[in-house]
Design a protein around this motif. Structure first.
Motif, mmCIF file in Angstrom:
data_model
loop_
_atom_site.group_PDB
_atom_site.id
_atom_site.type_symbol
_atom_site.label_atom_id
_atom_site.label_comp_id
_atom_site.label_asym_id
_atom_site.label_seq_id
_atom_site.Cartn_x
_atom_site.Cartn_y
_atom_site.Cartn_z
ATOM 1 N N VAL A 28 -10.444 4.393 -6.238
ATOM 2 C CA VAL A 28 -9.318 3.638 -5.678
ATOM 3 C C VAL A 28 -9.258 3.814 -4.170
ATOM 4 O O VAL A 28 -9.073 2.844 -3.415
ATOM 5 C CB VAL A 28 -7.989 4.086 -6.331
ATOM 6 N N ALA A 29 -9.436 5.060 -3.716
ATOM 7 C CA ALA A 29 -9.415 5.314 -2.275
ATOM 8 C C ALA A 29 -10.523 4.551 -1.564
ATOM 9 O O ALA A 29 -10.308 3.951 -0.503
ATOM 10 C CB ALA A 29 -9.542 6.815 -2.006
ATOM 11 N N SER A 30 -11.717 4.559 -2.144
ATOM 12 C CA SER A 30 -12.844 3.872 -1.516
ATOM 13 C C SER A 30 -12.616 2.363 -1.452
ATOM 14 O O SER A 30 -12.895 1.732 -0.428
ATOM 15 C CB SER A 30 -14.128 4.170 -2.301
ATOM 16 N N VAL A 31 -12.102 1.789 -2.535
ATOM 17 C CA VAL A 31 -11.856 0.350 -2.555
ATOM 18 C C VAL A 31 -10.780 -0.029 -1.539
ATOM 19 O O VAL A 31 -10.932 -0.997 -0.774
ATOM 20 C CB VAL A 31 -11.448 -0.102 -3.972
ATOM 21 N N ILE A 32 -9.690 0.745 -1.506
ATOM 22 C CA ILE A 32 -8.606 0.437 -0.565
ATOM 23 C C ILE A 32 -9.087 0.572 0.873
ATOM 24 O O ILE A 32 -8.802 -0.273 1.726
ATOM 25 C CB ILE A 32 -7.392 1.355 -0.825
ATOM 26 N N LEU A 33 -9.848 1.636 1.154
ATOM 27 C CA LEU A 33 -10.330 1.843 2.517
ATOM 28 C C LEU A 33 -11.360 0.795 2.927
ATOM 29 O O LEU A 33 -11.555 0.554 4.125
ATOM 30 C CB LEU A 33 -10.935 3.249 2.656
ATOM 31 N N SER A 34 -12.011 0.170 1.967
ATOM 32 C CA SER A 34 -12.969 -0.880 2.309
ATOM 33 C C SER A 34 -12.268 -2.180 2.698
ATOM 34 O O SER A 34 -12.868 -3.039 3.351
ATOM 35 C CB SER A 34 -13.927 -1.123 1.146
ATOM 36 N N PHE A 35 -10.995 -2.318 2.303
ATOM 37 C CA PHE A 35 -10.252 -3.535 2.614
ATOM 38 C C PHE A 35 -9.086 -3.300 3.582
ATOM 39 O O PHE A 35 -8.606 -4.243 4.203
ATOM 40 C CB PHE A 35 -9.689 -4.170 1.334
ATOM 41 N N GLY A 36 -8.622 -2.070 3.676
ATOM 42 C CA GLY A 36 -7.451 -1.806 4.516
ATOM 43 C C GLY A 36 -7.506 -0.411 5.109
ATOM 44 O O GLY A 36 -8.545 0.255 5.101
ATOM 45 N N THR A 37 -6.366 0.047 5.624
ATOM 46 C CA THR A 37 -6.277 1.345 6.278
ATOM 47 C C THR A 37 -5.647 2.364 5.327
ATOM 48 O O THR A 37 -5.095 2.022 4.275
ATOM 49 C CB THR A 37 -5.434 1.238 7.559
ATOM 50 N N TRP A 38 -5.695 3.651 5.735
ATOM 51 C CA TRP A 38 -5.258 4.725 4.839
ATOM 52 C C TRP A 38 -3.784 4.650 4.425
ATOM 53 O O TRP A 38 -3.452 5.143 3.332
ATOM 54 C CB TRP A 38 -5.573 6.094 5.453
ATOM 55 N N PRO A 39 -2.823 4.100 5.216
ATOM 56 C CA PRO A 39 -1.441 4.048 4.705
ATOM 57 C C PRO A 39 -1.300 3.339 3.360
ATOM 58 O O PRO A 39 -0.401 3.658 2.571
ATOM 59 C CB PRO A 39 -0.691 3.298 5.810
ATOM 60 N N TRP A 40 -2.193 2.393 3.083
ATOM 61 C CA TRP A 40 -2.124 1.696 1.804
ATOM 62 C C TRP A 40 -2.438 2.621 0.636
ATOM 63 O O TRP A 40 -2.072 2.333 -0.523
ATOM 64 C CB TRP A 40 -3.075 0.502 1.798
ATOM 65 N N LEU A 41 -3.097 3.748 0.911
ATOM 66 C CA LEU A 41 -3.385 4.704 -0.148
ATOM 67 C C LEU A 41 -2.106 5.260 -0.766
ATOM 68 O O LEU A 41 -2.053 5.566 -1.960
ATOM 69 C CB LEU A 41 -4.234 5.863 0.401
ATOM 70 N N PHE A 42 -1.076 5.427 0.070
ATOM 71 C CA PHE A 42 0.200 5.951 -0.416
ATOM 72 C C PHE A 42 1.090 4.842 -0.969
ATOM 73 O O PHE A 42 1.943 5.093 -1.823
ATOM 74 C CB PHE A 42 0.911 6.712 0.696
ATOM 75 N N ALA A 43 0.882 3.633 -0.495
ATOM 76 C CA ALA A 43 1.701 2.519 -0.975
ATOM 77 C C ALA A 43 1.423 2.191 -2.439
ATOM 78 O O ALA A 43 2.303 1.659 -3.131
ATOM 79 C CB ALA A 43 1.455 1.286 -0.098
ATOM 80 N N VAL A 44 0.227 2.540 -2.948
ATOM 81 C CA VAL A 44 -0.081 2.227 -4.346
ATOM 82 C C VAL A 44 0.790 3.030 -5.308
ATOM 83 O O VAL A 44 0.897 2.694 -6.494
ATOM 84 C CB VAL A 44 -1.574 2.485 -4.668
ATOM 85 N N ASN A 45 1.422 4.099 -4.805
ATOM 86 C CA ASN A 45 2.287 4.905 -5.671
ATOM 87 C C ASN A 45 3.546 4.154 -6.095
ATOM 88 O O ASN A 45 4.150 4.494 -7.118
ATOM 89 C CB ASN A 45 2.708 6.186 -4.956
ATOM 90 N N LEU A 46 3.952 3.164 -5.299
ATOM 91 C CA LEU A 46 5.225 2.494 -5.556
ATOM 92 C C LEU A 46 5.255 1.794 -6.916
ATOM 93 O O LEU A 46 6.151 2.072 -7.733
ATOM 94 C CB LEU A 46 5.523 1.510 -4.420
ATOM 95 N N PRO A 47 4.308 0.898 -7.239
ATOM 96 C CA PRO A 47 4.386 0.249 -8.556
ATOM 97 C C PRO A 47 4.196 1.211 -9.721
ATOM 98 O O PRO A 47 4.859 1.083 -10.758
ATOM 99 C CB PRO A 47 3.263 -0.803 -8.503
ATOM 100 N N ILE A 48 3.296 2.200 -9.559
ATOM 101 C CA ILE A 48 3.082 3.163 -10.638
ATOM 102 C C ILE A 48 4.336 3.996 -10.871
ATOM 103 O O ILE A 48 4.751 4.243 -12.008
ATOM 104 C CB ILE A 48 1.884 4.083 -10.320
ATOM 105 N N GLY A 49 4.971 4.428 -9.768
ATOM 106 C CA GLY A 49 6.186 5.229 -9.875
ATOM 107 C C GLY A 49 7.329 4.468 -10.521
ATOM 108 O O GLY A 49 8.072 5.019 -11.345
#
Length: 438
Positions: free
Chosen positions: A142-163
């Motif tokens: 997930v980290a690799s895919v997100i970083l290939s399309f965007g910046t690291w802040p999006w790594l923490f944003a994925v927690n919102l829907p799961i949470g």
């Protein structure tokens, strides 16, 4: 179980994502590799410092309420992490996130114990370990895919829907558990927070090779606060720091096994991203995929080991698994200069098989060796042991970088092999311990 497992996946996924993205975060925030480890340490410091108070609070208020509060805070803190603009601001947000994760993890095993009867508890903790393994496996990808399309802040944003999904299910599905009659000891809780926060800070500062006075001062605060905590809780029927449970040899050895094994895992998962990118020259996406085999094999082995733990002693299963893990980490430390992806993957699979074979039996041993009415305290110890080990591993990675420079990852992996070997010995010693009858 769905409500519990989603939250476990949430906290685990975040740890795996942060470990994988650490080199990118360090580069973007102009931080050194050693300093960037505080993105991990801040999260673990907050968790270790508050786990036992939350476990005690869960016994008084109900594990369900503590869980729901933890998920809510974790979601809010994840948004703050995504908005961080510097290493200090990100570390501060990670402290809040760690407090939320602490509330979740402090009652996780106690809730599982409330759902499964003791004779089938191995299956319950096996399912828990399966979800942890799958989450760790997905994290790097997930980290690799997100970083290939965007910046690291999006790594923490994925927690919102799961949470939000976890929160929605939990409100209607989590079981009510019996509550303790004694009051919450706020003084003991404060002493616990100060003691364990000082311990993790001392580890972090010592690993960063900070001025000796700072590390010694933090260590002195830990010793004083820990001593006062023991004095405060002497004679308590259910102490926040359950020292009475450590008088049971099976419980004490299982805790030692957990600390050493998770220190080995922490050494590996914090150092390997730097090793793959800085030493081997692999890219961000490839790094994520190279980390994945370890967690995939853990996920495959966990339910098998959980079922076996209902039939065979945990000392045997854990000893074998941790010996295999030690050999796997030694093989990683001794890799040739330009290994192929297949060579790396085989070594990662060996480590994952060993760790997966240990985890479920050890969880069952810890819960089964504590009285049923002390399941909350035992659950808190499980999470505390895991995080103390991981924090020790992360601190030793920073120390390895400081001592060995570009050879730091190799030194960290060698230390991890040593910790796994000590854990295998501690696990084997349980074979001569008598079973505890309730």
């Amino acid at each position: 179980m769905a409500a519990i497992m989603i939250a476990v996946a949430l906290a685990t996924l975040d740890t795996a994502i942060a470990n994988t993205a650490l080199p990118s975060i360090a580069a973007d925030l102009n931080a050194t590799p050693a300093a960037s480890v505080w993105v991990i340490n801040a999260y673990q410091l907050a968790m270790v410092a508050t786990l036992l108070p939350f476990a005690a609070l869960g016994g008084i208020l109900g594990h369900r309420r503590v869980y729901i509060g933890g998920v809510t805070l974790f979601i809010a803190a994840s948004v703050v992490c995504a908005l961080a603009w510097s290493l200090p601001s990100l570390a501060a947000a990670r402290v809040l996130q760690g407090i939320g994760a602490s509330a979740i993890m402090s009652v996780n095993t106690a809730l599982i114990s409330a759902i499964f009867p003791i004779q089938r508890l191995g299956r319950g903790v096996g399912l828990n370990a399966l979800v942890v393994g799958v989450s760790f496996a997905l994290g790097p990808t997930v980290a690799s895919v997100i970083l290939s399309f965007g910046t690291w802040p999006w790594l923490f944003a994925v927690n919102l829907p799961i949470g939000l999904l976890a929160l929605g299910i939990a409100r209607g599905a989590l079981p009510q558990t019996p509550r303790s009659q004694h009051a919450f000891d706020r003084v003991a809780a404060l002493l616990n927070v100060v003691a364990f926060a000082a311990l993790i800070f001392a580890l972090g500062e010592g690993a960063q090779r900070a001025p000796l006075a700072e590390s010694l001062a933090a260590a002195a605060v830990f010793v004083v606060a820990f001593g006062l905590l023991l004095w405060r809780e002497r004679g308590h029927p259910a102490p926040m720091l359950p020292v009475d449970l450590f008088r049971r040899p099976m419980f004490a050895l299982s805790t030692l096994t957990a600390i050493c094994s998770f220190a080995a895992q922490g050494l590996a998962f914090v150092s390997l991203p730097f090793y793959f990118q800085h030493v081997l020259g692999r890219g961000q996406v490839e790094t994520g995929f190279l980390l994945t085999p370890w967690s995939v094999v853990v996920a495959l082995m966990a339910p098998i080991a959980g079922r076996l733990s209902d039939r065979y002693p945990p000392g045997l299963l854990g000893g074998v698994g941790l010996a295999v893990m030690s050999a796997g980490m030694a093989s990683l430390a001794l890799m040739p200069a330009n290994p192929s992806s297949l060579e790396i993957g085989i070594r990662m699979c060996i480590c994952g098989a060993g760790f997966g074979f240990f985890q479920s039996p050890n969880l069952k041993a810890l819960m089964a060796s504590a009285p049923r009415e002390r399941s909350g305290g035992a659950s808190g110890v499980i999470a505390t042991a895991r995080l103390l080990g991981q924090a020790t591993g992360a601190a030793l990675v920073a120390l390895s970088f400081g001592l060995a420079g570009s050879h730091g990852p190799g030194l960290a992996l060698a230390l991890g092999a040593g910790f796994a070997g000590v854990a295998a010995i501690a696990s084997g010693l349980r074979l001569v311990m008598p079973a505890v009858k309730h």
